[in-house]
Each structure stands twice: as C-alpha cells, then as structure tokens.
Design a protein around this motif. Structure first.
Motif, mmCIF file in Angstrom:
data_model
loop_
_atom_site.group_PDB
_atom_site.id
_atom_site.type_symbol
_atom_site.label_atom_id
_atom_site.label_comp_id
_atom_site.label_asym_id
_atom_site.label_seq_id
_atom_site.Cartn_x
_atom_site.Cartn_y
_atom_site.Cartn_z
ATOM 1 N N ARG A 203 0.832 -1.204 0.000
ATOM 2 C CA ARG A 203 0.000 0.000 0.000
ATOM 3 C C ARG A 203 0.869 1.259 0.000
ATOM 4 O O ARG A 203 0.566 2.223 -0.716
ATOM 5 N N ASP A 204 1.941 1.258 0.769
ATOM 6 C CA ASP A 204 2.806 2.439 0.822
ATOM 7 C C ASP A 204 3.459 2.720 -0.535
ATOM 8 O O ASP A 204 3.603 3.887 -0.935
ATOM 9 N N GLN A 205 3.870 1.655 -1.229
ATOM 10 C CA GLN A 205 4.545 1.831 -2.520
ATOM 11 C C GLN A 205 3.572 1.822 -3.695
ATOM 12 O O GLN A 205 3.987 1.901 -4.839
ATOM 13 N N ARG A 206 2.294 1.703 -3.394
ATOM 14 C CA ARG A 206 1.220 1.770 -4.402
ATOM 15 C C ARG A 206 1.441 0.729 -5.497
ATOM 16 O O ARG A 206 1.330 1.007 -6.685
ATOM 17 N N LEU A 207 1.741 -0.501 -5.065
ATOM 18 C CA LEU A 207 1.988 -1.578 -6.013
ATOM 19 C C LEU A 207 0.698 -2.212 -6.524
ATOM 20 O O LEU A 207 0.721 -2.914 -7.542
ATOM 21 N N ALA A 208 -0.406 -1.997 -5.822
ATOM 22 C CA ALA A 208 -1.708 -2.527 -6.238
ATOM 23 C C ALA A 208 -2.626 -1.351 -6.562
ATOM 24 O O ALA A 208 -2.758 -0.412 -5.769
ATOM 25 N N VAL A 209 -3.267 -1.415 -7.720
ATOM 26 C CA VAL A 209 -4.234 -0.386 -8.102
ATOM 27 C C VAL A 209 -5.518 -0.631 -7.311
ATOM 28 O O VAL A 209 -6.196 -1.639 -7.515
ATOM 29 N N LEU A 210 -5.847 0.287 -6.432
ATOM 30 C CA LEU A 210 -7.009 0.121 -5.561
ATOM 31 C C LEU A 210 -8.288 0.662 -6.184
ATOM 32 O O LEU A 210 -9.381 0.317 -5.742
ATOM 33 N N ARG A 214 -8.841 4.827 -11.767
ATOM 34 C CA ARG A 214 -7.752 5.811 -11.627
ATOM 35 C C ARG A 214 -6.392 5.145 -11.784
ATOM 36 O O ARG A 214 -5.398 5.615 -11.258
ATOM 37 N N ARG A 215 -6.344 4.058 -12.543
ATOM 38 C CA ARG A 215 -5.108 3.284 -12.618
ATOM 39 C C ARG A 215 -3.952 4.054 -13.242
ATOM 40 O O ARG A 215 -2.791 3.764 -12.946
ATOM 41 N N THR A 216 -4.237 5.022 -14.096
ATOM 42 C CA THR A 216 -3.138 5.794 -14.698
ATOM 43 C C THR A 216 -2.397 6.632 -13.660
ATOM 44 O O THR A 216 -1.292 7.106 -13.926
ATOM 45 N N GLU A 217 -2.986 6.794 -12.483
ATOM 46 C CA GLU A 217 -2.330 7.560 -11.428
ATOM 47 C C GLU A 217 -1.356 6.704 -10.620
ATOM 48 O O GLU A 217 -0.614 7.231 -9.788
ATOM 49 N N TYR A 218 -1.354 5.387 -10.868
ATOM 50 C CA TYR A 218 -0.473 4.484 -10.129
ATOM 51 C C TYR A 218 0.810 4.241 -10.917
ATOM 52 O O TYR A 218 0.793 4.182 -12.148
ATOM 53 N N PRO A 219 1.936 4.074 -10.213
ATOM 54 C CA PRO A 219 3.208 3.858 -10.916
ATOM 55 C C PRO A 219 3.265 2.470 -11.551
ATOM 56 O O PRO A 219 2.617 1.526 -11.091
ATOM 57 N N VAL A 220 4.054 2.361 -12.605
ATOM 58 C CA VAL A 220 4.373 1.074 -13.227
ATOM 59 C C VAL A 220 5.821 0.749 -12.872
ATOM 60 O O VAL A 220 6.708 1.601 -12.984
ATOM 61 N N ALA A 221 6.068 -0.458 -12.428
ATOM 62 C CA ALA A 221 7.409 -0.843 -11.973
ATOM 63 C C ALA A 221 8.404 -0.757 -13.118
ATOM 64 O O ALA A 221 8.070 -1.024 -14.285
ATOM 65 N N PRO A 222 9.649 -0.383 -12.822
ATOM 66 C CA PRO A 222 10.687 -0.334 -13.855
ATOM 67 C C PRO A 222 10.818 -1.666 -14.581
ATOM 68 O O PRO A 222 10.831 -2.726 -13.956
ATOM 69 N N PRO A 226 4.354 -0.654 -20.534
ATOM 70 C CA PRO A 226 3.502 0.507 -20.259
ATOM 71 C C PRO A 226 2.091 0.058 -19.884
ATOM 72 O O PRO A 226 1.482 -0.773 -20.560
ATOM 73 N N GLY A 227 1.593 0.583 -18.776
ATOM 74 C CA GLY A 227 0.256 0.218 -18.332
ATOM 75 C C GLY A 227 0.141 -1.141 -17.676
ATOM 76 O O GLY A 227 -0.972 -1.612 -17.414
ATOM 77 N N GLU A 228 1.271 -1.784 -17.372
ATOM 78 C CA GLU A 228 1.231 -3.109 -16.745
ATOM 79 C C GLU A 228 1.012 -2.963 -15.237
ATOM 80 O O GLU A 228 1.937 -3.074 -14.434
ATOM 81 N N HIS A 229 -0.222 -2.699 -14.882
ATOM 82 C CA HIS A 229 -0.583 -2.536 -13.481
ATOM 83 C C HIS A 229 -1.023 -3.862 -12.875
ATOM 84 O O HIS A 229 -1.379 -4.797 -13.585
ATOM 85 N N PHE A 235 -2.623 -10.329 -6.172
ATOM 86 C CA PHE A 235 -1.919 -10.705 -4.952
ATOM 87 C C PHE A 235 -2.718 -11.736 -4.142
ATOM 88 O O PHE A 235 -2.130 -12.665 -3.599
ATOM 89 N N ALA A 236 -4.014 -11.549 -4.055
ATOM 90 C CA ALA A 236 -4.896 -12.451 -3.300
ATOM 91 C C ALA A 236 -5.686 -13.282 -4.301
ATOM 92 O O ALA A 236 -6.825 -12.954 -4.640
ATOM 93 N N ARG A 237 -5.088 -14.364 -4.792
ATOM 94 C CA ARG A 237 -5.729 -15.175 -5.831
ATOM 95 C C ARG A 237 -6.959 -15.921 -5.316
ATOM 96 O O ARG A 237 -7.845 -16.276 -6.093
ATOM 97 N N THR A 238 -6.992 -16.170 -4.022
ATOM 98 C CA THR A 238 -8.130 -16.849 -3.410
ATOM 99 C C THR A 238 -8.497 -16.116 -2.120
ATOM 100 O O THR A 238 -7.668 -15.412 -1.532
ATOM 101 N N PRO A 239 -9.731 -16.293 -1.651
ATOM 102 C CA PRO A 239 -10.129 -15.637 -0.396
ATOM 103 C C PRO A 239 -9.299 -16.084 0.797
ATOM 104 O O PRO A 239 -9.207 -15.359 1.793
ATOM 105 N N GLY A 240 -8.683 -17.274 0.732
ATOM 106 C CA GLY A 240 -7.897 -17.770 1.854
ATOM 107 C C GLY A 240 -6.471 -17.271 1.897
ATOM 108 O O GLY A 240 -5.742 -17.556 2.856
ATOM 109 N N SER A 241 -6.050 -16.525 0.902
ATOM 110 C CA SER A 241 -4.680 -16.017 0.878
ATOM 111 C C SER A 241 -4.458 -14.984 1.971
ATOM 112 O O SER A 241 -5.346 -14.189 2.302
#
Length: 304
Positions: A203-210, A214-222, A226-229, A235-241
C-alpha cells in the motif's frame, strides 16, 4: 459457437478451443467441464525432460527444449491443480531443483543452459545467476502445501525467509512470489507477521491499483510494460490467501469487477506484460484466461 452475448464461461471455452495449446485445452476441460485428470498429466508429460525438469517452452517466454526452473515451477502448479503433486514424479522434480540450485540452495530465474535458445529480452541469461525469491518462493510454497518432504526444501525455505524479511523496495511479481511462499509455509505465525508487513509495503509503494478507474495515477514498476498494473486479485488469488487481508471488501470487489470486464470479444483475456514475439503472445493469452477464470471462480463470480 458462443457469441459475445453468451455466458462468460461459454465465451472463454470457445477461445480456448480456438487458440490454446493441448495442455491448456486439457486443463480447461478438467477444471470447468468435468474432463479427465489423466489427460492433463499426459499433456504435461510432453514437456518433461530426462533430467526431471521441464522445458519446451512450457513457460512461453522461454523457448527451446532445455529444462528451466520457471518451466518446472509451471509444471508443479499444473500437478498441484490436479492433485498429483506427489510420489516419484515430484521426487524427480526435486532432484532437478537440487541440481540447478545456486550455492544458496535456491533457484535462479534462468539457468545458463538457456543460452543459445530464444528468450524474452527482459529475462537475461548470465553465466552465474543469483538465487531469486521470484523463482524459489512459489515452488517452496507449493511443495509445502502438498506436504512434500525433500532435503532441497530445508535450505530453499531458509532462503525464502531471508529474502522475504529483506524485502523493502519491491515490485508486484516479487511480492506475488512472496505471497505464494507465505500462504503455505508451515510456520503460520511468522508467515502472518511477514504478510502484514508486506501488505503495508504494497500500500505504501502503491503496487496494487485500488481504484481501476484511476489506474493511470499508479506507478508502473521499472522494466514492466507501459500500463502493466497489478490489482488486489493479482496478490490475493483466493479468499484464503494472507494477501486478502491487505484490501477492503470494496477494493477487492472493484478489482474483480475490473477483471471480469477485461474479457475480450473473442472470449479471452489480454496479456499485459511486454510482448516480444507473436508466438509467445498467442500462447500466453490462454494461460492468462485460465488464471482469470480460476480467480473469478474462487471468489464466487458466477462461473459455475
């Protein structure tokens, strides 16, 4: 043939029959149509090499016949999905993992045997590759989930703990590998504490688009396309993760709405990572489509 107005699963089925490799066709049939588990294992066996590892572009971004850790991790995931991550087949795989591990006892992303065969330009081949959590974490977690005992797991588990504890500045794929490890490693108290820390990091590094709107406001990792958000469901593929706790119900539901809406007119989902050859894109889309269907089904999104 199912049209664009058909049920999403019916549309996906047509896409799979039209475009997928035999393995993905068999996997789709087994998971969603009551098909044969034996047929999946038979299709997977075509990728098996004599060294106990898997090759032959099982992971589409690595071409050529040679065994690679990423191919072998892919094979383990298939075996896990059909309940056959046991016995001599896994013993052989663990011997292969031992043979290709680094001095740390863990896996490199790419073994130097890949040299001379085509590979994605964003996956460099080097002579003395380092061990990486990205390659090791999912394998270790999966083997623990299946209660596999092998000497290779001891050092590999220690490596993953050290790598997870050292994570500070990270990127989505590395965090996903950490989650795959933490979801199934036996020390649950330590795993939950580590996951809590990683959730704050995400959350601090904004790695997940919440908010997908507004996904264009989130960074894309080096190094990403382009646009690979990445989104909460990545991250949570199942409810039990453990990663499910990182996101509110509203954040998760928004992301699942976005995933469901991503199905294209032909019934498949798009590849979002960098493309470098036509064949890899064609082979990648059925894999992405299967993953999307699995995720939506895990959260009860109307596929059954």
């Amino acid at each position: 043939m199912a049209g664009t107005g058909a049920h999403p699963l019916a549309r996906a089925e047509q896409f799979i029959w039209l475009t997928a490799r035999v393995l993905e066709q068999r996997r789709f049939a087994q998971e969603f149509l009551g098909g044969s588990t034996d047929a999946v294992e038979t299709a997977l066996a075509a990728y098996l090499n004599e060294d106990g590892g898997y090759g032959h572009a099982l992971e589409p971004d690595l071409r050529g016949p040679v065994s690679q850790p990423l191919h072998t991790a892919h094979a383990l995931n298939v075996l896990d999905s059909i309940g056959r991550c046991t016995g001599m087949r896994v013993e052989r795989i663990c011997r292969y993992l031992t043979d290709v591990s680094t001095k740390e006892g863990a896996l490199p992303a790419i073994h130097p045997s890949q040299r001379g065969y085509p590979a994605a330009p964003f996956i460099p081949v080097v002579d003395d590759p380092p061990a990486e959590l990205l390659a090791t974490g999912p394998v270790v977690g999966l083997l623990h989930r299946n209660q596999v005992w092998h000497a290779w797991l001891f050092r590999a588990t220690d490596f993953c703990w050290a790598a997870v504890d050292a994570l500070e500045q990270s990127h989505p794929y590395e965090i996903q590998a950490a989650v795959a490890f933490l979801d199934d490693v036996p020390d649950r108290a330590r795993a939950e504490a580590a996951a809590d820390r990683l959730g704050r990091l995400v959350r601090d590094q904004r790695l997940a688009v919440l908010d997908p709107d507004r996904r264009t406001e989130y960074p894309v990792a080096p190094g990403y396309a382009p646009g690979e958000h990445h989104f909460p469901y990545d991250f949570a593929r199942t409810p039990g993760s453990l990663a499910r706790r990182w996101f509110t119900d509203e954040e998760l539901e928004r992301s699942l709405d976005h995933l469901a809406a991503g199905q294209q007119d032909d019934g498949g989902w798009p590849v979002t990572w960098r493309q470098w050859a036509p064949g890899t894109a064609l082979e990648g889309r059925p894999l992405v489509t299967l993953r999307a269907l699995q995720t939506l089904r895990a959260y009860g999104r109307g596929l059954s």
